[in-house]
Design a protein around this motif. Structure first.
Motif, PDB file in Angstrom:
ATOM      1  N   UNK A  62     -11.398  16.211  22.299  1.00 32.15           N
ATOM      2  CA  UNK A  62     -11.678  15.900  23.703  1.00 32.15           C
ATOM      3  C   UNK A  62     -12.222  14.476  23.852  1.00 32.15           C
ATOM      4  N   UNK A  63     -13.098  14.071  22.923  1.00 26.20           N
ATOM      5  CA  UNK A  63     -13.665  12.722  22.992  1.00 26.20           C
ATOM      6  C   UNK A  63     -12.593  11.665  22.742  1.00 26.20           C
ATOM      7  N   UNK A  64     -11.709  11.908  21.760  1.00 29.90           N
ATOM      8  CA  UNK A  64     -10.681  10.910  21.477  1.00 29.90           C
ATOM      9  C   UNK A  64      -9.682  10.803  22.624  1.00 29.90           C
ATOM     10  N   UNK A  65      -9.343  11.923  23.215  1.00 30.64           N
ATOM     11  CA  UNK A  65      -8.439  11.881  24.358  1.00 30.64           C
ATOM     12  C   UNK A  65      -9.085  11.136  25.517  1.00 30.64           C
ATOM     13  N   UNK A  70      -5.831   8.852  14.360  1.00 29.26           N
ATOM     14  CA  UNK A  70      -6.820   9.815  14.852  1.00 29.26           C
ATOM     15  C   UNK A  70      -6.162  11.101  15.365  1.00 29.26           C
ATOM     16  N   UNK A  71      -5.128  11.044  16.210  1.00 31.72           N
ATOM     17  CA  UNK A  71      -4.478  12.295  16.625  1.00 31.72           C
ATOM     18  C   UNK A  71      -3.823  13.045  15.469  1.00 31.72           C
ATOM     19  N   UNK A  72      -3.275  12.319  14.503  1.00 29.53           N
ATOM     20  CA  UNK A  72      -2.658  12.998  13.373  1.00 29.53           C
ATOM     21  C   UNK A  72      -3.697  13.726  12.531  1.00 29.53           C
ATOM     22  N   UNK A  73      -4.862  13.121  12.346  1.00 30.05           N
ATOM     23  CA  UNK A  73      -5.933  13.787  11.612  1.00 30.05           C
ATOM     24  C   UNK A  73      -6.404  15.030  12.371  1.00 30.05           C
ATOM     25  N   UNK A  74      -6.531  14.914  13.675  1.00 30.71           N
ATOM     26  CA  UNK A  74      -6.927  16.070  14.484  1.00 30.71           C
ATOM     27  C   UNK A  74      -5.871  17.165  14.399  1.00 30.71           C
ATOM     28  N   UNK A  75      -4.605  16.768  14.430  1.00 33.76           N
ATOM     29  CA  UNK A  75      -3.541  17.766  14.317  1.00 33.76           C
ATOM     30  C   UNK A  75      -3.567  18.471  12.980  1.00 33.76           C
ATOM     31  N   UNK A  76      -3.847  17.728  11.905  1.00 34.38           N
ATOM     32  CA  UNK A  76      -3.959  18.358  10.590  1.00 34.38           C
ATOM     33  C   UNK A  76      -5.151  19.304  10.544  1.00 34.38           C
ATOM     34  N   UNK A  77      -6.234  18.917  11.215  1.00 34.58           N
ATOM     35  CA  UNK A  77      -7.390  19.802  11.276  1.00 34.58           C
ATOM     36  C   UNK A  77      -7.095  21.072  12.033  1.00 34.58           C
ATOM     37  N   UNK A  78      -6.310  20.966  13.088  1.00 33.61           N
ATOM     38  CA  UNK A  78      -5.957  22.153  13.868  1.00 33.61           C
ATOM     39  C   UNK A  78      -5.200  23.161  13.013  1.00 33.61           C
ATOM     40  N   UNK A  79      -4.388  22.679  12.096  1.00 33.37           N
ATOM     41  CA  UNK A  79      -3.621  23.586  11.232  1.00 33.37           C
ATOM     42  C   UNK A  79      -4.508  24.305  10.225  1.00 33.37           C
TER      43      UNK A  79
END
Length: 371
Positions: A35-38, A68-77
């Protein structure tokens, strides 16, 4: 004999021990970070190039808008709770920020076809305060090795001592016999082609102290109209826009914000002068130099209309031309080349500075088309 499972007073199964509960905090942290990055990405798109204070934020490495979004996406998985929320936040940030990341999505287009025999070699370079560091011979060797038809050079001056002596231009002319040398402040254009017109762009609205400081502060764009023969003219714009912040001051230093405001006041008139001149220029345009502007900065919107980045002719997926210190990764592209539709760019790359400058030189092969 089996033992019956204990039951509660209501006859239901008891709550599992606390140690068996799935951890919730990683998902909460990821959701908060997403949310903060968005929110940061949205704010960056809204304020960059429009608010002088955001020049400090503009220093963020552009690639972060992809990483940053790619790291967040990997975390979501890797989490079970809030997975969909984190993934949606990461996808939204990636969609909005990919264009600010500096990734050269146009590299697969290739250049504008094979170069004709009369194509021009163009060498563009921020020389790093010319030869103040004592790298005179390395500097001239780099210029000779480029074997260019047109040289667009910046920082023809010294930072910590008196500027280059008049004999320096004599050396430059001796190195390039038959070329014309045009100088305006810190900008030097060296051309094998005849120079029909030379115009240092005069910005209006500069702070009085800057306007009175000398040509190296006033003139940040040098236009030369070059005769290509057969009635064809190419306008070459040699640029070095003021840097947006000073590395000598940190964000906890009051002078940091004073410098930001002052640099903004210097940059804006230069952008306007450039857009005004290119907009009224009937000739094909090649505009190149050190813009002190990264792909993440909204200031790119201030470039003249009708020009395209020469990156489509560059093979690099992440072209970067500057590093904060020697030996550090190059996170930023501050050096640009753009052309009008009539200018075909057959190849474009960043070369090797040879230890002379903290900027990599730009090397292009261009010709005039029918557009």
């Amino acid at each position: 004999m089996t033992t019956a499972a204990p039951v509660t007073a209501a006859g239901t199964e008891p709550t599992p021990p606390a140690t068996a509960r799935p951890r919730r905090w990683p998902a909460a942290v990821l959701a908060g970070a997403g949310a903060l990055w968005l929110a940061f990405t949205v704010a960056h798109l809204a304020f960059s190039g429009r608010w002088w204070l955001w020049l400090a934020v503009d220093a963020v490495p552009p690639l972060f808008f992809l990483l940053a979004p790619l790291v967040l996406g990997a975390g979501a998985a890797a989490v079970r709770r809030r997975r969909r929320t984190v993934a949606l936040l990461a996808a939204a940030a990636l969609l909005l920020g990919a264009g600010q990341s500096g990734v050269n999505f146009h590299r697969w287009q290739g250049g504008d076809g094979p170069a004709p025999p009369d194509a021009l070699r163009v060498f563009v370079w921020n020389t790093g305060y010319w030869d103040e560091g004592g790298e005179t011979e390395a500097l001239y060797r780099s210029l000779r090795d480029a074997d260019a038809d047109i040289y667009l050079l910046q920082e023809y001056w010294y930072e910590k001592s008196a500027g280059p002596a008049p004999a320096t231009l004599d050396r430059l002319r001796a190195e390039f016999p038959g070329f014309q040398v045009v100088v305006a402040g810190e900008l030097v254009t060296v051309s094998r082609l005849p120079v029909l017109r030379q115009v240092p762009l005069e910005p209006t609205g500069l702070p009085p102290a800057v306007a009175a400081a000398g040509d190296q502060w006033r003139y940040k764009t040098l236009r030369t109209d070059l005769d290509l023969g057969g009635g064809r003219v190419l306008s070459a714009y040699n640029l070095h826009l003021p840097v947006q912040l000073s590395p000598e001051h940190g964000p906890f230093d009051g002078d940091f914000y004073r410098v930001l405001r002052e640099q903004h006041a210097q940059r804006e008139p230069q952008w306007r002068a450039l857009a005004r001149d290119v907009g009224s220029n009937p000739h094909p345009v090649l505009l190149a130099g050190d813009l002190n502007t990264s792909p993440a900065m909204g200031d790119l919107r201030k470039l003249p209309d009708g020009l395209r980045d020469a990156g489509h002719a560059m093979p690099s997926l992440y072209p970067a031309s500057w590093a904060e210190s020697a030996g550090w990764p190059r996170w930023w592209r501050l050096d640009w080349a753009l052309a009008s539709p009539a200018v075909r760019v057959h190849s474009y790359r960043f070369g090797d500075a040879g230890g002379v400058s903290d900027h990599r030189p730009q090397e292009l092969l261009v010709s005039l088309g029918d557009g």
